[in-house]
Write an enzyme that holds these catalytic residues in place. Structure first.
Site, short mmCIF file in Angstrom:
data_model
loop_
_atom_site.label_atom_id
_atom_site.label_comp_id
_atom_site.label_asym_id
_atom_site.label_seq_id
_atom_site.Cartn_x
_atom_site.Cartn_y
_atom_site.Cartn_z
N GLY A 184 0.77 -1.32 -0.04
CA GLY A 184 0.02 0.13 -0.03
C GLY A 184 0.86 1.16 0.05
O GLY A 184 1.77 1.53 -0.65
N ASN A 217 4.13 4.41 9.60
CA ASN A 217 3.34 4.04 8.52
C ASN A 217 2.28 2.96 9.09
O ASN A 217 1.25 2.88 8.71
CB ASN A 217 3.76 3.78 7.25
CG ASN A 217 2.87 3.36 6.32
OD1 ASN A 217 2.00 4.18 5.60
ND2 ASN A 217 2.97 2.10 5.73
N GLN A 255 -15.42 4.76 13.49
CA GLN A 255 -14.01 4.60 13.56
C GLN A 255 -13.37 5.70 14.66
O GLN A 255 -12.37 6.20 14.90
CB GLN A 255 -13.41 5.36 12.30
CG GLN A 255 -13.34 4.27 11.04
CD GLN A 255 -12.29 4.66 10.05
OE1 GLN A 255 -11.87 5.68 9.76
NE2 GLN A 255 -11.72 3.58 9.56
N TYR A 264 -10.08 4.19 15.62
CA TYR A 264 -8.77 4.63 14.42
C TYR A 264 -8.78 6.39 14.63
O TYR A 264 -7.71 6.45 14.53
CB TYR A 264 -9.62 4.25 13.08
CG TYR A 264 -8.53 4.65 12.04
CD1 TYR A 264 -7.43 3.74 11.65
CD2 TYR A 264 -8.71 5.63 11.34
CE1 TYR A 264 -6.70 3.89 10.56
CE2 TYR A 264 -7.87 5.84 10.10
CZ TYR A 264 -6.82 4.91 9.85
OH TYR A 264 -5.91 5.19 8.69
N GLY A 279 -5.73 11.57 2.57
CA GLY A 279 -7.25 11.49 2.61
C GLY A 279 -7.39 9.84 1.93
O GLY A 279 -6.68 8.80 2.31
#
Length: 240
Positions: A13, A82, A144, A147, A178
């Site tokens: 990713g 990350n 979320q 998160y 985003g």
């Protein structure tokens, strides 16, 4: 030998794009991964970038893994935190386990990644800490709570580290992506993707390489006076 960069979650990713970009810019790159041995091996075969397996939620594993990276490649100059996970659920249905898993990886994992390299950066009077947050850490998001809390907390970590590290030649900054066209986003139903894109003024998803270029700039000498900042790369979806 070039400077050494560690990218957690660096074989897939956004992390994969970051690892490739930093290597192209002359860094010696180490990429971590949590569990997908097959993907990590394919990534190394394709790029020549060494991969290392550990769980960033585990401090001892992180410390041991970082020591291995430094034994192989040299002192870590740039750390890109990350690695992250999601365990989505509306708050009234969210379990303590879903909360803890995300907190341990996305928030405590940043501590576990940066803390072992911090003394060396201070001693050498140079360091770049770059944390990947999220637009949802800036604005919140339905289902979320866990998160969003971690990604907002990551910004707080960086703003504090920036103040502590500045006189030692260390910068700490955030990139807050985003919605990006990763495997995870592209796997959602087309109607859901269309709904997401409709909320983005740019009219499209971002590309992983666009996030990687932000990271590469913050890792460069050109960014040495940028410290404690957040780059919002979200196609004008949200301003902070």
């Amino acid at each position: 030998m070039g400077r050494v960069a560690l990218v957690t979650g660096g074989s897939r990713g956004i992390g994969e794009a970051i690892s490739k970009k930093l290597k192209a810019d002359g860094f010696e790159v180490a990429a971590t991964y949590a569990g997908n041995d097959e993907k990590a091996a394919a990534f190394t075969n394709e790029t020549g970038i060494k991969t290392y397996k550990w769980n960033v939620a585990d401090y001892d594993a992180s410390k041991e893994g970082i020591a291995k990276v430094e034994a192989d490649l040299g002192p870590i100059d740039v750390v890109v935190a990350n690695a992250g996970i999601t365990r989505d659920a509306p708050f009234h249905k969210m379990s303590p386990e879903q909360w803890k898993e995300v907190i341990d990886t996305n928030l405590t994992g940043v501590f576990n990644t940066v803390h072992p390299v911090w003394p060396g950066m201070r001693e050498r009077k140079f360091g770049r800490v770059i944390v990947i947050s999220s637009v949802n850490g800036q604005k919140g998001q339905f289902a979320q709570v866990n998160y969003a809390a971690t990604k907002a907390g990551d910004i707080g970590i960086v703003r504090s580290l920036a103040q502590e590290g500045a006189r030692a030649g260390i910068t700490a900054n955030v990139v807050a992506p985003g919605y990006i066209a990763t495997e995870m986003v592209m796997a959602v139903p087309e109607k859901v993707r269309e709904s997401i894109i409709s909320q983005i003024p740019a009219g499209r998803l971002g590309e992983p390489e666009e996030i990687a270029r932000c990271v590469a700039f913050l890792a460069s000498d050109d960014a040495q006076f940028i410290n404690g900042s957040t780059i919002s790369a979200n196609g004008a979806q949200f301003f902070s």
